[in-house]
Design a protein around this motif. Sequence first.
Motif, PDB file in Angstrom:
ATOM      1  N   GLY A   1       0.792  -1.221   0.000  1.00 45.23           N
ATOM      2  CA  GLY A   1       0.000   0.000   0.000  1.00 45.23           C
ATOM      3  C   GLY A   1       0.821   1.266   0.000  1.00 45.23           C
ATOM      4  O   GLY A   1       0.377   2.314  -0.491  1.00 45.23           O
TER       5      GLY A   1
ATOM      6  N   TYR B   1     -10.096   2.810  -0.568  1.00 42.92           N
ATOM      7  CA  TYR B   1     -10.559   1.613   0.131  1.00 42.92           C
ATOM      8  C   TYR B   1     -11.193   0.619  -0.846  1.00 42.92           C
ATOM      9  O   TYR B   1     -10.963  -0.593  -0.751  1.00 42.92           O
ATOM     10  CB  TYR B   1     -11.576   1.993   1.206  1.00 42.92           C
ATOM     11  CG  TYR B   1     -10.977   2.678   2.408  1.00 42.92           C
ATOM     12  CD1 TYR B   1      -9.631   2.534   2.724  1.00 42.92           C
ATOM     13  CD2 TYR B   1     -11.756   3.471   3.242  1.00 42.92           C
ATOM     14  CE1 TYR B   1      -9.082   3.161   3.819  1.00 42.92           C
ATOM     15  CE2 TYR B   1     -11.217   4.098   4.347  1.00 42.92           C
ATOM     16  CZ  TYR B   1      -9.885   3.951   4.638  1.00 42.92           C
ATOM     17  OH  TYR B   1      -9.343   4.561   5.728  1.00 42.92           O
TER      18      TYR B   1
ATOM     19  N   THR C   1      -8.289  -0.951  -3.041  1.00 39.47           N
ATOM     20  CA  THR C   1      -7.396  -1.851  -2.321  1.00 39.47           C
ATOM     21  C   THR C   1      -8.101  -3.107  -1.821  1.00 39.47           C
ATOM     22  O   THR C   1      -7.444  -4.135  -1.587  1.00 39.47           O
ATOM     23  CB  THR C   1      -6.765  -1.123  -1.126  1.00 39.47           C
ATOM     24  OG1 THR C   1      -7.807  -0.560  -0.302  1.00 39.47           O
ATOM     25  CG2 THR C   1      -5.838  -0.019  -1.600  1.00 39.47           C
TER      26      THR C   1
ATOM     27  N   PHE D   1     -10.452  -4.142   8.085  1.00 39.35           N
ATOM     28  CA  PHE D   1      -9.297  -3.539   7.419  1.00 39.35           C
ATOM     29  C   PHE D   1      -9.511  -2.045   7.213  1.00 39.35           C
ATOM     30  O   PHE D   1      -8.616  -1.232   7.479  1.00 39.35           O
ATOM     31  CB  PHE D   1      -9.037  -4.224   6.080  1.00 39.35           C
ATOM     32  CG  PHE D   1      -8.410  -5.580   6.207  1.00 39.35           C
ATOM     33  CD1 PHE D   1      -7.705  -5.936   7.341  1.00 39.35           C
ATOM     34  CD2 PHE D   1      -8.520  -6.516   5.187  1.00 39.35           C
ATOM     35  CE1 PHE D   1      -7.125  -7.186   7.469  1.00 39.35           C
ATOM     36  CE2 PHE D   1      -7.947  -7.773   5.301  1.00 39.35           C
ATOM     37  CZ  PHE D   1      -7.246  -8.105   6.442  1.00 39.35           C
ATOM     38  N   PHE D   2     -10.676  -1.680   6.714  1.00 39.44           N
ATOM     39  CA  PHE D   2     -10.957  -0.278   6.428  1.00 39.44           C
ATOM     40  C   PHE D   2     -11.083   0.543   7.708  1.00 39.44           C
ATOM     41  O   PHE D   2     -10.553   1.653   7.796  1.00 39.44           O
ATOM     42  CB  PHE D   2     -12.246  -0.145   5.613  1.00 39.44           C
ATOM     43  CG  PHE D   2     -12.180  -0.782   4.254  1.00 39.44           C
ATOM     44  CD1 PHE D   2     -10.969  -1.134   3.691  1.00 39.44           C
ATOM     45  CD2 PHE D   2     -13.334  -1.046   3.534  1.00 39.44           C
ATOM     46  CE1 PHE D   2     -10.894  -1.725   2.443  1.00 39.44           C
ATOM     47  CE2 PHE D   2     -13.274  -1.639   2.289  1.00 39.44           C
ATOM     48  CZ  PHE D   2     -12.063  -1.973   1.743  1.00 39.44           C
TER      49      PHE D   2
ATOM     50  N   ASN E   1      -9.887   0.042  10.718  1.00 37.75           N
ATOM     51  CA  ASN E   1      -8.649   0.164  11.486  1.00 37.75           C
ATOM     52  C   ASN E   1      -7.507   0.766  10.685  1.00 37.75           C
ATOM     53  O   ASN E   1      -6.363   0.773  11.164  1.00 37.75           O
ATOM     54  CB  ASN E   1      -8.221  -1.211  12.015  1.00 37.75           C
ATOM     55  CG  ASN E   1      -9.211  -1.777  13.008  1.00 37.75           C
ATOM     56  OD1 ASN E   1      -9.779  -1.036  13.812  1.00 37.75           O
ATOM     57  ND2 ASN E   1      -9.431  -3.085  12.963  1.00 37.75           N
ATOM     58  N   ASP E   2      -7.782   1.248   9.491  1.00 42.03           N
ATOM     59  CA  ASP E   2      -6.721   1.822   8.668  1.00 42.03           C
ATOM     60  C   ASP E   2      -6.253   3.145   9.253  1.00 42.03           C
ATOM     61  O   ASP E   2      -7.056   3.965   9.703  1.00 42.03           O
ATOM     62  CB  ASP E   2      -7.238   2.050   7.247  1.00 42.03           C
ATOM     63  CG  ASP E   2      -6.298   2.919   6.440  1.00 42.03           C
ATOM     64  OD1 ASP E   2      -5.197   2.454   6.101  1.00 42.03           O
ATOM     65  OD2 ASP E   2      -6.663   4.085   6.186  1.00 42.03           O
TER      66      ASP E   2
ATOM     67  N   ILE F   1      -3.641   5.160   5.165  1.00 36.03           N
ATOM     68  CA  ILE F   1      -4.373   5.811   4.075  1.00 36.03           C
ATOM     69  C   ILE F   1      -5.138   7.029   4.585  1.00 36.03           C
ATOM     70  O   ILE F   1      -5.141   8.092   3.957  1.00 36.03           O
ATOM     71  CB  ILE F   1      -5.321   4.801   3.408  1.00 36.03           C
ATOM     72  CG1 ILE F   1      -4.514   3.656   2.778  1.00 36.03           C
ATOM     73  CG2 ILE F   1      -6.187   5.482   2.353  1.00 36.03           C
ATOM     74  CD1 ILE F   1      -5.374   2.569   2.182  1.00 36.03           C
TER      75      ILE F   1
END
Length: 237
Positions: A78, A105, A108, A165-166, A168-169, A172
């Motif tokens: 990433g 998001y 990816t 995933f999104f 806790n990102d 980005i």
Amino acid sequence: MPRGSTARPRSTAIPPSTDAWVTGNIGQYLGNSVAAVFPALALMLLLGVAAGFVLEVMVFRGRGGILLLFLAGIMVPGQMILLPLFSVYFQAGITGSLWPLIITYTATGLPLTVFMMATYFRAIPREVFEASTLDGASIFRSFFSVALPMARNSIVTVGLVQFFFFWNDLLIALTFTNSSQLRTVQVGLLNFTGQFGATQYGPLFAAICINVFGILAIYLVLNQRIMAGLASGAVKG
């Protein structure tokens, strides 16, 4: 009270949860995360499930190479795409909104979603789709009326994994949020230390608890639905 003595004002202590919600703007950060994650999750699931269905159920030349391209997207770090994407978003004039997060998001999350959905559709007997075609169903009718109901358990599972995933990102969101009004909850938690000071851990821990309890509730609800769907599918055969 004796003359010359000064009365110490009574301290009105604010609960850490209230301080985190009001002063720390954790409510605004949660709203930004919801506004960025859920649209990206819905768009990613729609495109990923449709792509997995096309690449596995439909027969055409070159579908294996396209699936390999999606698999190659999983191996791209990433960090390599952040600077080019920032330049593209800046030239497009959308850096002052949540659209960079939604688009990033979605992009990816597509490789893993397409791979998992194609693997799931591979396990469904082809006779099911052939029977729907013989009954006069078009490819769109087969997708929405046959494939989606049968892939419900897999869709919920993939959606749950990508949601974590999104949500806790940090990388980005920290790259594409250029103002305090656009910070997501993870970026907001990162800025709590600088806002309240290193010694005031109460608001920081309260904000973390608010974030964790919300995610835990969503996980418990979706996890029960996954287990119930898998059990009912096994019974029905």
